[in-house]
Write a protein that holds these residues in place. Structure first.
Motif, short mmCIF file in Angstrom:
data_model
loop_
_atom_site.label_atom_id
_atom_site.label_comp_id
_atom_site.label_asym_id
_atom_site.label_seq_id
_atom_site.Cartn_x
_atom_site.Cartn_y
_atom_site.Cartn_z
N TYR A 198 0.84 -1.21 0.00
CA TYR A 198 0.00 0.00 0.00
C TYR A 198 0.87 1.25 0.00
O TYR A 198 0.62 2.20 -0.76
N LYS A 199 1.89 1.28 0.85
CA LYS A 199 2.77 2.45 0.89
C LYS A 199 3.50 2.63 -0.43
O LYS A 199 3.66 3.76 -0.92
N ALA A 200 3.93 1.52 -1.03
CA ALA A 200 4.62 1.61 -2.32
C ALA A 200 3.68 2.11 -3.41
O ALA A 200 4.06 2.90 -4.27
N ALA A 201 2.43 1.64 -3.37
CA ALA A 201 1.44 2.08 -4.36
C ALA A 201 1.15 3.57 -4.23
O ALA A 201 1.04 4.30 -5.23
N MET A 202 1.05 4.07 -2.99
CA MET A 202 0.82 5.49 -2.77
C MET A 202 1.99 6.31 -3.30
O MET A 202 1.79 7.37 -3.94
N ALA A 203 3.19 5.85 -3.03
CA ALA A 203 4.37 6.58 -3.52
C ALA A 203 4.41 6.60 -5.05
O ALA A 203 4.71 7.62 -5.67
N LEU A 204 4.06 5.46 -5.68
CA LEU A 204 4.06 5.37 -7.14
C LEU A 204 2.97 6.26 -7.73
O LEU A 204 3.19 6.93 -8.75
N ALA A 205 1.80 6.30 -7.08
CA ALA A 205 0.71 7.13 -7.57
C ALA A 205 1.08 8.61 -7.54
O ALA A 205 0.77 9.37 -8.47
N GLY A 263 3.92 9.09 -10.29
CA GLY A 263 3.57 8.88 -11.69
C GLY A 263 2.68 9.93 -12.29
O GLY A 263 2.64 10.11 -13.51
N GLY A 264 1.92 10.62 -11.46
CA GLY A 264 1.02 11.64 -11.98
C GLY A 264 -0.22 11.05 -12.64
O GLY A 264 -0.58 9.89 -12.43
N SER A 265 -0.86 11.85 -13.52
CA SER A 265 -2.14 11.46 -14.11
C SER A 265 -1.96 10.73 -15.44
O SER A 265 -2.43 11.18 -16.49
N VAL A 266 -1.26 9.60 -15.40
CA VAL A 266 -1.06 8.85 -16.64
C VAL A 266 -2.31 8.03 -16.95
O VAL A 266 -3.04 7.60 -16.06
N LEU A 267 -2.56 7.82 -18.24
CA LEU A 267 -3.78 7.14 -18.70
C LEU A 267 -3.59 5.63 -18.61
O LEU A 267 -2.56 5.09 -19.02
N PRO A 268 -4.59 4.91 -18.07
CA PRO A 268 -4.53 3.44 -18.12
C PRO A 268 -4.55 2.97 -19.58
O PRO A 268 -4.89 3.74 -20.50
N PRO A 269 -4.22 1.72 -19.84
CA PRO A 269 -4.30 1.21 -21.21
C PRO A 269 -5.71 1.40 -21.78
O PRO A 269 -6.71 1.14 -21.10
N LYS A 270 -5.80 1.88 -23.01
CA LYS A 270 -7.11 2.14 -23.61
C LYS A 270 -7.95 0.88 -23.73
O LYS A 270 -9.18 0.93 -23.72
N SER A 271 -7.28 -0.26 -23.80
CA SER A 271 -8.03 -1.51 -23.98
C SER A 271 -8.93 -1.81 -22.80
O SER A 271 -9.93 -2.52 -22.94
N ILE A 276 4.28 3.70 -17.17
CA ILE A 276 4.84 3.15 -15.93
C ILE A 276 5.33 1.73 -16.12
O ILE A 276 6.40 1.35 -15.66
N GLY A 277 4.57 0.92 -16.85
CA GLY A 277 4.95 -0.47 -17.04
C GLY A 277 4.57 -1.31 -15.83
O GLY A 277 4.22 -0.80 -14.77
#
Length: 446
Positions: free
Chosen positions: A356-363, A366-374, A412-413
């Protein structure tokens, strides 16, 4: 500030009025007050032959100090005896009863003494009661040597005192008196009184427990015993409690006692020691801690330290909270105790907490990047033309109900955040995730 000292290094209590003329009527704590640093009980690490304060005094003026410790451990007594050792004029003030005007006068008087060739040892009791601005007022007179400051506090100076003041002082920690030190104190009182305390062995031990590391309290309790016991009576522990009434444990629900014990409880649960965890829980319950605060903390432990190693931990913790809400005190406290034991004996994992802490730091990074369009819905024709929802694979229609497609933004990958342990239920989760990872590699999304 009173000059009244308690025995064996106890802080003074405010006098009720003029001191009685007859020594026999003076409080026991006053009659047993130490006359030398060597007589201070329970603080050998400070005033013993090789103690920190002993070494400082051997080098001359010790500089400004902060005395940190619980009540009744000798902070005021040691400060006055230090003044005698250093030939400084002793001035005592309480932060509870003093303001800016009082401090200004104290500083002016200290400057006058300095011009006359005399130094000032300024003892400030409850120094943490001064606000930040008032604490800053001490800095100039400390820096130019007008006063040698000794501040006494029962609260953690790291939290309660300005960094600038702490950087100009050395913190000396006074310890609560242990059973041996309190026992020696009672023996000195009995020698002074010329009579033994009318206590059975279990009652004597109970009295030491009631004192809770506070020497002044031990002597006050001893006086109460002598007053209350009838001629020829020997009190056992049960009778002692009934006669004296039980002294409340040393515990401030909003200060150090609160944070120290909840920290100990949490770490005992994390360390899989149900006995220690129950002990600290009982300490807090006995001292009147908010039961719902404890229940909330137990819920946090379930998520932070057990997590998916035992998914039932959070269920049990929440059930304990609900049970206490339903039953109230004292019956509902048993449910909290049950949850504490369950959590302490459960397999431990902070994998979800760490992920959870790692996900918060990544969020945040990373900023407002778009998820895959698919994997985005395409409710309009324009969005469909832009490729939204194109090539999305519905997992329930795939072999093993697993498509293995990519869900991460291209910028992000794929990341690995949640890494289950080999403990408890997470062992099964780890195998499941490894199987999924292998299917992704087979289907081209490594």
């Amino acid at each position: 500030m009173s000059d009244l000292f308690s025995a064996a290094g106890l802080d003074p209590a405010p006098p009720p009025g003029p001191e009685p003329a007859s020594p026999g009527h003076r409080p026991l704590a006053d009659r047993l007050r130490p006359q030398t640093l060597g007589e201070v009980a329970g603080q050998g690490h400070l005033v013993g032959p090789d103690g920190s304060l002993t070494r400082l005094l051997a080098g001359g003026t010790p500089g400004s100090l902060v005395f940190w410790g619980p009540p009744g451990t000798g902070k005021t007594t040691v400060a006055r005896l230090m003044a005698d050792r250093t030939s400084l004029d002793f001035v005592a003030v309480s932060a509870i009863f003093s303001g800016v005007a009082d401090l200004k006068k104290l500083f002016d008087d200290a400057r006058a003494r300095r011009r006359a060739g005399r130094g000032t040892l300024l003892f400030v009791d409850e120094i943490h009661r001064f606000n930040r601005a008032q604490q800053d007022g001490f800095l100039p007179v400390m820096e130019d040597g007008t006063v040698t400051l000794i501040g006494a506090t029962t609260e953690n100076p790291s939290f309660e005192l300005n960094g600038a003041l702490l950087s100009r002082s050395r913190v000396l920690v006074f310890r609560a008196l242990d059973a041996e030190a309190l026992g020696d104190l009672l023996a000195r009182a009995e020698a002074l009184e010329g009579r033994a305390l009318p206590l059975a062995a279990d009652a004597r031990e109970a009295l030491l427990g009631m004192a809770d590391g506070d020497g002044r309290a031990a002597l006050n309790l001893a006086e109460d015993v002598w007053r209350a016991a009838r001629p020829g009576e020997t009190l056992d522990a049960a009778r002692l409690v009934a006669v004296l009434q039980r002294r409340a444990p040393l515990y401030d629900k909003k200060q150090d006692g609160h944070y120290n014990l909840i920290s100990a409880l949490h770490k005992a649960v994390r360390g899989s020691d149900p006995d220690a965890a129950l002990y600290y829980l009982a300490r807090m319950l006995d001292a009147g801690e908010d039961r719902l605060f404890l229940a909330r903390r137990v819920v946090r432990m379930a998520s932070e330290d057990i997590g998916l190693a035992d998914p039932q931990a959070l269920v049990v913790a929440n059930a304990a909270k609900d049970a206490f809400d339903f039953l109230g005190s004292p019956e509902g406290e048993l449910a909290i105790a049950q949850a504490v034991v369950y959590l302490a004996t459960a397999p431990k994992s902070n994998a979800v907490y760490t992920a959870y802490k790692a996900a918060m730091a990544l969020a945040k990074q990373g900023g407002s990047v778009l998820p895959p369009k698919s994997i985005l819905n395409a409710p309009t024709k324009v969005m469909k033309r832009e490729g939204y929802g194109e090539h999305y694979r519905y997992d329930h229609d795939e072999p093993d109900a697993f498509s293995g497609q990519n869900y991460w933004p291209e910028a992000i990958g794929r990341q690995s955040l949640y890494r289950p342990t080999e403990r408890g239920f997470e062992r099964d989760l780890g195998k499941r995730m490894a199987w999924w990872a292998e299917r992704r590699r087979e289907r081209g999304d490594g």
